[in-house]
Scaffold this motif. Structure first.
Motif, PDB file in Angstrom:
ATOM      1  N   GLU A 177       5.990   1.257   2.575  1.00 58.28           N
ATOM      2  CA  GLU A 177       4.691   0.989   2.230  1.00 58.28           C
ATOM      3  C   GLU A 177       3.814   1.751   3.319  1.00 58.28           C
ATOM      4  O   GLU A 177       4.031   1.828   4.800  1.00 58.28           O
ATOM      5  CB  GLU A 177       4.283  -0.488   2.434  1.00 58.28           C
ATOM      6  CG  GLU A 177       4.618  -1.345   1.168  1.00 58.28           C
ATOM      7  CD  GLU A 177       4.344  -2.800   1.338  1.00 58.28           C
ATOM      8  OE1 GLU A 177       4.416  -3.260   2.513  1.00 58.28           O
ATOM      9  OE2 GLU A 177       3.856  -3.253   0.162  1.00 58.28           O
ATOM     10  N   THR A 235      -4.033  -1.543  -1.894  1.00 61.70           N
ATOM     11  CA  THR A 235      -3.118  -0.964  -0.703  1.00 61.70           C
ATOM     12  C   THR A 235      -3.680  -1.905   0.516  1.00 61.70           C
ATOM     13  O   THR A 235      -2.733  -2.200   1.399  1.00 61.70           O
ATOM     14  CB  THR A 235      -3.393   0.533  -0.493  1.00 61.70           C
ATOM     15  OG1 THR A 235      -3.117   1.268  -1.504  1.00 61.70           O
ATOM     16  CG2 THR A 235      -2.668   0.839   0.634  1.00 61.70           C
ATOM     17  N   ILE A 276      -1.348  -4.642   2.410  1.00 54.73           N
ATOM     18  CA  ILE A 276      -0.261  -4.239   3.420  1.00 54.73           C
ATOM     19  C   ILE A 276      -0.700  -4.416   4.792  1.00 54.73           C
ATOM     20  O   ILE A 276      -0.025  -4.495   5.838  1.00 54.73           O
ATOM     21  CB  ILE A 276       0.371  -3.020   3.048  1.00 54.73           C
ATOM     22  CG1 ILE A 276      -0.501  -1.737   3.552  1.00 54.73           C
ATOM     23  CG2 ILE A 276       1.011  -2.811   1.624  1.00 54.73           C
ATOM     24  CD1 ILE A 276       0.060  -0.254   3.230  1.00 54.73           C
TER      25      ILE A 276
END
Length: 396
Positions: free
Chosen positions: A214, A285, A288
């Motif tokens: 990630e 996103t 994360i």
């Protein structure tokens, strides 16, 4: 009286019960027979309008097994009517055999697929799950037409994963005669058949596979903040999230503000801000970032598209970084740029995100109640002047 199309609908509505009975019978002989299957329906009254009744009777009789050699059967009787004399009446409508029923509803191929799939799973799956219960919960996919060798490949994958827990390899490196995309596209079914079916973790974590790294893109907005990689100072770079979490203290201490934007071009052209870095947190996103401990002590500012999903992303971000503030997502910006509004997408189930301030919820509801063609303002429409003014106001 029941019409032919109504009879089809009633027969179709019993198909799920038939499939459940079929699966139960496949795993155990101790079940009640599903046939003869009677269709409960309004069979009409002999005193109904004689012409209409004759027309409906003719359709039902002419399409019955007695006339066509397959399909539903009729029990007919003669009844004396006060107004219409002796009349033909339908006493009972039923399917005497499985063949008759499936032919009528055109589901023979579907049931063959269900039988073949259930049999293959039963005979070849090495798993702790209750296969009968699994089949009862997944009737639809068992009925569907699949690519060649679909169930063979599914069981190959499940058995391999059960036998090779914590292999620590990428999906692509699994030594099976199936393509990587097959596993990627069928993670849900594969997991549901495995020993780890009840695990709530993602696929890779569940089976101890190596996950795709990630990554987060980071750009300095202050010349005094230098990101050094291999002895070279960079303005912009991409980190694995684990590396981003472990940036040296001398660097993180120099950062006072974290600005998160959704659009790549806004990220690349974001104006200078003293003591700040910009993160490209496109879509979800932002999830994360919850693993980056040092962010919890920083000022977090988020700027997403003004649409329902933008506020949903904000809500997700605040779940892990509750200090996050927004800029350029206020009602005044929406009104100033209303000529640029385009078609948006509503959240499933008309959901209203949690973790919004009253002002943010007001903007969200304006978008929710707007015509769908005018329910999204893309952030790249907003000028850098307005971005900077709104940002500094949010920073206090």
């Amino acid at each position: 009286m029941i019409m032919l199309n109504e009879l089809h609908e009633k027969a179709d509505n019993l198909f799920k019960s038939y499939c459940q009975n079929k699966i139960t019978g496949f795993f155990s002989d101790a079940i009640d027979s599903f046939f003869p299957l009677e269709i409960r329906a309004n069979k009409g009254k002999v005193n109904d309008d004689i012409r209409q009744r004759a027309k409906e009777l003719e359709e039902i009789i002419n399409n019955s097994k007695e006339k066509k050699g397959r399909g539903y059967s009729l029990e007919i009787e003669k009844i004396q009517s006060r107004t219409n004399g002796v009349q033909t009446a339908v006493r009972r409508i039923y399917f005497s055999t499985e063949e008759d029923y499936l032919t009528f509803i055109s589901k023979k191929k579907n049931v063959n697929r269900l039988e073949n799939a259930a049999r293959y799973i039963k005979e070849n799956l090495n798993s702790k799950i209750n296969i009968q219960d699994w089949c009862l919960k997944h009737i639809q996919i068992l009925l569907e037409e699949q690519e060649e060798s679909y169930w063979e490949n599914i069981i190959l994958c499940v058995n391999w994963l059960n036998e090779n827990q914590d292999s620590g390899i990428y999906i692509r490196n699994i030594q099976l005669p199936v393509h990587t995309k097959f596993i990627e596209n069928n993670k849900g079914i594969i997991k549901s058949l495995s020993d780890n079916a009840e695990c709530k973790d993602d696929f890779e974590t569940t089976f101890g596979l190596k996950a795709k790294p990630e990554r987060i893109r980071v750009r300095s907005l202050d010349n005094a903040i230098k990101i050094e990689i291999l002895g070279k100072e960079l303005e912009e770079c991409t980190f694995d999230i684990e590396d981003f979490a472990l940036l040296p203290e001398e660097l993180t201490d120099s950062i006072t503000g974290i600005i998160i934007v959704e659009n790549e071009m806004v990220y690349l052209t974001f104006p200078d801000v003293a003591g700040a870095i910009c993160l490209w947190g496109h879509g979800f996103t932002v999830n994360i970032l919850k693993t980056v401990g040092w962010l919890k002590e920083k000022q977090i500012l988020y700027f997403g598209d003004l649409d329902e999903h933008g506020f949903e992303i904000l809500s997700t971000l605040r779940a892990s970084l509750p200090q996050a503030k927004t800029f350029c997502m206020e009602k005044s910006i929406l009104e100033k740029y209303d000529r640029f509004l385009v078609k948006g997408v509503q959240l499933a189930g008309r959901k209203i995100p949690e973790n919004l301030t009253d002002a943010e919820k007001e903007t969200f509801m304006i978008l929710r109640n707007a015509p769908i063609e005018k329910s999204r303002l893309e952030q790249e429409r907003i000028t850098n002047i307005d971005i900077k003014n709104s940002l500094f106001e949010a920073m206090g």
